[in-house]
Design an enzyme around this catalytic site. Sequence first.
Site, mmCIF file in Angstrom:
data_model
loop_
_atom_site.group_PDB
_atom_site.id
_atom_site.type_symbol
_atom_site.label_atom_id
_atom_site.label_comp_id
_atom_site.label_asym_id
_atom_site.label_seq_id
_atom_site.Cartn_x
_atom_site.Cartn_y
_atom_site.Cartn_z
ATOM 1 N N HIS A 79 7.532 5.026 -8.736
ATOM 2 C CA HIS A 79 7.765 3.577 -8.785
ATOM 3 C C HIS A 79 8.540 3.201 -10.044
ATOM 4 O O HIS A 79 9.485 2.399 -10.000
ATOM 5 C CB HIS A 79 6.429 2.810 -8.803
ATOM 6 N N LYS A 94 -4.428 -2.832 4.299
ATOM 7 C CA LYS A 94 -4.810 -1.702 3.454
ATOM 8 C C LYS A 94 -6.120 -1.998 2.737
ATOM 9 O O LYS A 94 -6.464 -3.149 2.502
ATOM 10 C CB LYS A 94 -3.716 -1.408 2.415
ATOM 11 N N ARG A 128 11.869 8.079 -0.292
ATOM 12 C CA ARG A 128 11.567 9.464 -0.649
ATOM 13 C C ARG A 128 12.111 10.435 0.385
ATOM 14 O O ARG A 128 12.503 11.541 0.062
ATOM 15 C CB ARG A 128 10.056 9.672 -0.764
ATOM 16 N N SER A 130 1.332 7.069 -4.043
ATOM 17 C CA SER A 130 0.064 6.599 -4.604
ATOM 18 C C SER A 130 -1.121 7.251 -3.907
ATOM 19 O O SER A 130 -2.131 7.570 -4.549
ATOM 20 C CB SER A 130 -0.034 5.075 -4.478
#
Length: 160
Positions: A17, A41, A90, A129
């Site tokens: 990040h 979430k 990514r 994460s």
Amino acid sequence: MSKAIYPGSFDPVTYGHLDVIKRSASMFDEVIVGVLSNSAKNPLFSVEERKDMLEEAVKEFDNVSVIAFEGLLIDYMKMNNISVIVRGLRAVTDFEYELQIAQSNRKVSKDTIDTVFLTTGIDYAYLSSSIVREYASYGTDVREFVPDFVARRLQSKYKQ
């Protein structure tokens, strides 16, 4: 003045990040890091804890600020005169998901919002994460993935 927002859960903030934030800060006059409260979430850290960690992590950047918000990103952007979203990628799978969101944001905003994709530096292409949380939950030292102060907060959280 160019202004962009980098939204995310940041649960917790990682070096991946921070790589995107640093690069965004060199591209835009102002970068707002938006900590989302995502009802889909179940975060480890509260929105306020994530915001605090991000503020600590980005304090070296004069043109980066951190906010927390709920609701639709495009509504926040409209109210704050922001027209660019920054997203980190990514892998190809990230792109497929992010492209769909970018296109729908553009459609709903009546073509007033653009998304800029930054590929994550190769050193962080594997990092997420959720991977950091998984390692930390088993007591693994995660300082290769996150700043020291974040690693300490993870360690403290998992001791509870």
